[in-house]
Write a protein that holds these residues in place. Structure first.
Motif, mmCIF file in Angstrom:
data_model
loop_
_atom_site.group_PDB
_atom_site.id
_atom_site.type_symbol
_atom_site.label_atom_id
_atom_site.label_comp_id
_atom_site.label_asym_id
_atom_site.label_seq_id
_atom_site.Cartn_x
_atom_site.Cartn_y
_atom_site.Cartn_z
ATOM 1 N N ALA A 24 2.367 6.575 -3.895
ATOM 2 C CA ALA A 24 3.256 5.969 -2.911
ATOM 3 C C ALA A 24 3.023 6.488 -1.502
ATOM 4 N N LEU A 25 2.628 7.743 -1.367
ATOM 5 C CA LEU A 25 2.453 8.333 -0.046
ATOM 6 C C LEU A 25 1.036 8.163 0.499
ATOM 7 N N GLY A 26 0.154 7.504 -0.247
ATOM 8 C CA GLY A 26 -1.219 7.301 0.205
ATOM 9 C C GLY A 26 -1.306 6.222 1.274
ATOM 10 N N LYS A 27 -2.442 6.176 1.960
ATOM 11 C CA LYS A 27 -2.668 5.167 2.984
ATOM 12 C C LYS A 27 -2.798 3.788 2.350
ATOM 13 N N ARG A 28 -2.529 2.747 3.135
ATOM 14 C CA ARG A 28 -2.590 1.383 2.620
ATOM 15 C C ARG A 28 -3.958 1.068 2.032
ATOM 16 N N ASP A 29 -5.005 1.445 2.726
ATOM 17 C CA ASP A 29 -6.358 1.178 2.261
ATOM 18 C C ASP A 29 -7.022 2.432 1.697
ATOM 19 N N GLY A 30 -6.210 3.376 1.239
ATOM 20 C CA GLY A 30 -6.734 4.614 0.690
ATOM 21 C C GLY A 30 -7.279 4.435 -0.712
ATOM 22 N N LYS A 31 -7.615 5.553 -1.335
ATOM 23 C CA LYS A 31 -8.201 5.535 -2.667
ATOM 24 C C LYS A 31 -7.149 5.132 -3.704
ATOM 25 N N ALA A 32 -7.492 4.171 -4.541
ATOM 26 C CA ALA A 32 -6.581 3.666 -5.554
ATOM 27 C C ALA A 32 -6.844 4.338 -6.897
ATOM 28 N N ILE A 33 -5.811 4.398 -7.715
ATOM 29 C CA ILE A 33 -5.952 4.900 -9.076
ATOM 30 C C ILE A 33 -6.667 3.853 -9.927
ATOM 31 N N ALA A 34 -6.245 2.574 -9.770
ATOM 32 C CA ALA A 34 -6.852 1.481 -10.544
ATOM 33 C C ALA A 34 -6.712 0.176 -9.777
ATOM 34 N N TYR A 35 -7.675 -0.711 -9.969
ATOM 35 C CA TYR A 35 -7.641 -2.048 -9.383
ATOM 36 C C TYR A 35 -7.181 -3.021 -10.463
ATOM 37 N N LEU A 36 -6.074 -3.712 -10.195
ATOM 38 C CA LEU A 36 -5.464 -4.561 -11.211
ATOM 39 C C LEU A 36 -5.745 -6.034 -11.024
ATOM 40 N N GLY A 37 -6.100 -6.469 -9.824
ATOM 41 C CA GLY A 37 -6.343 -7.883 -9.609
ATOM 42 C C GLY A 37 -6.543 -8.210 -8.149
ATOM 43 N N THR A 38 -6.548 -9.528 -7.861
ATOM 44 C CA THR A 38 -6.759 -10.006 -6.497
ATOM 45 C C THR A 38 -5.738 -11.071 -6.149
ATOM 46 N N TYR A 39 -5.553 -11.272 -4.846
ATOM 47 C CA TYR A 39 -4.639 -12.286 -4.326
ATOM 48 C C TYR A 39 -5.247 -12.855 -3.053
ATOM 49 N N ASN A 40 -5.437 -14.174 -3.034
ATOM 50 C CA ASN A 40 -6.002 -14.859 -1.869
ATOM 51 C C ASN A 40 -4.955 -15.823 -1.321
ATOM 52 N N PRO A 41 -4.258 -15.463 -0.223
ATOM 53 C CA PRO A 41 -3.189 -16.309 0.299
ATOM 54 C C PRO A 41 -3.685 -17.558 1.043
ATOM 55 N N LEU A 42 -4.959 -17.626 1.379
ATOM 56 C CA LEU A 42 -5.461 -18.760 2.153
ATOM 57 C C LEU A 42 -5.829 -19.961 1.294
ATOM 58 N N VAL A 43 -5.975 -19.774 0.003
ATOM 59 C CA VAL A 43 -6.266 -20.877 -0.898
ATOM 60 C C VAL A 43 -4.981 -21.661 -1.098
ATOM 61 N N SER A 44 -5.083 -22.977 -1.205
ATOM 62 C CA SER A 44 -3.890 -23.813 -1.268
ATOM 63 C C SER A 44 -2.965 -23.453 -2.429
ATOM 64 N N GLU A 45 -3.514 -22.986 -3.559
ATOM 65 C CA GLU A 45 -2.677 -22.622 -4.704
ATOM 66 C C GLU A 45 -2.291 -21.150 -4.679
ATOM 67 N N ASN A 46 -2.624 -20.419 -3.620
ATOM 68 C CA ASN A 46 -2.404 -18.965 -3.571
ATOM 69 C C ASN A 46 -2.980 -18.312 -4.818
ATOM 70 N N GLN A 47 -4.271 -18.334 -4.908
ATOM 71 C CA GLN A 47 -4.981 -17.886 -6.094
ATOM 72 C C GLN A 47 -4.698 -16.413 -6.393
ATOM 73 N N VAL A 48 -4.147 -16.166 -7.588
ATOM 74 C CA VAL A 48 -3.808 -14.816 -8.024
ATOM 75 C C VAL A 48 -4.488 -14.567 -9.366
ATOM 76 N N LYS A 49 -5.159 -13.421 -9.474
ATOM 77 C CA LYS A 49 -5.758 -12.995 -10.740
ATOM 78 C C LYS A 49 -5.309 -11.565 -10.985
ATOM 79 N N ILE A 50 -4.673 -11.342 -12.140
ATOM 80 C CA ILE A 50 -4.158 -10.009 -12.466
ATOM 81 C C ILE A 50 -4.556 -9.663 -13.898
ATOM 82 N N ASN A 51 -5.027 -8.439 -14.095
ATOM 83 C CA ASN A 51 -5.306 -7.935 -15.431
ATOM 84 C C ASN A 51 -3.961 -7.587 -16.063
ATOM 85 N N GLU A 52 -3.502 -8.449 -16.950
ATOM 86 C CA GLU A 52 -2.151 -8.349 -17.504
ATOM 87 C C GLU A 52 -1.940 -7.050 -18.296
#
Length: 88
Positions: A24-52
């Motif tokens: 929680a106290l890390g920088k916004r673009d700092g080192k992550a523990i894990a990458y869970l998915g992506t979100y593209n707000p510019l696509v008309s459907e707001n394309q979201v992919k998440i590892n459930e």
């Protein structure tokens, strides 16, 4: 505390976000523990992919999502599965 939040990628004026688990106290673009998915707000459907499976694992271990990530999890139906598993 671990938070599920967005980290910004992409170039100027074309945002693209990764959904990550990080301290929680890390920088916004700092080192992550894990990458869970992506979100593209510019696509008309707001394309979201998440590892459930990974998202549910972090949520069950106490990770707190930000408001934006929580709304994305709700749209994908992952938040409902988490709430259901909490009741059992």
């Amino acid at each position: 505390m671990v938070k599920l939040r967005l980290t910004r990628m992409g170039r100027k004026k074309t945002p693209f976000y990764r959904i990550v688990a990080m301290e929680a106290l890390g920088k916004r673009d700092g080192k992550a523990i894990a990458y869970l998915g992506t979100y593209n707000p510019l696509v008309s459907e707001n394309q979201v992919k998440i590892n459930e499976e990974e998202a549910l694992r972090f949520l069950s271990n106490g990770a707190q999502p930000t408001e934006t990530v929580k709304s994305l999890l709700t749209k994908m139906g992952i938040w409902a599965k988490f709430e259901e598993s909490k009741r059992k």
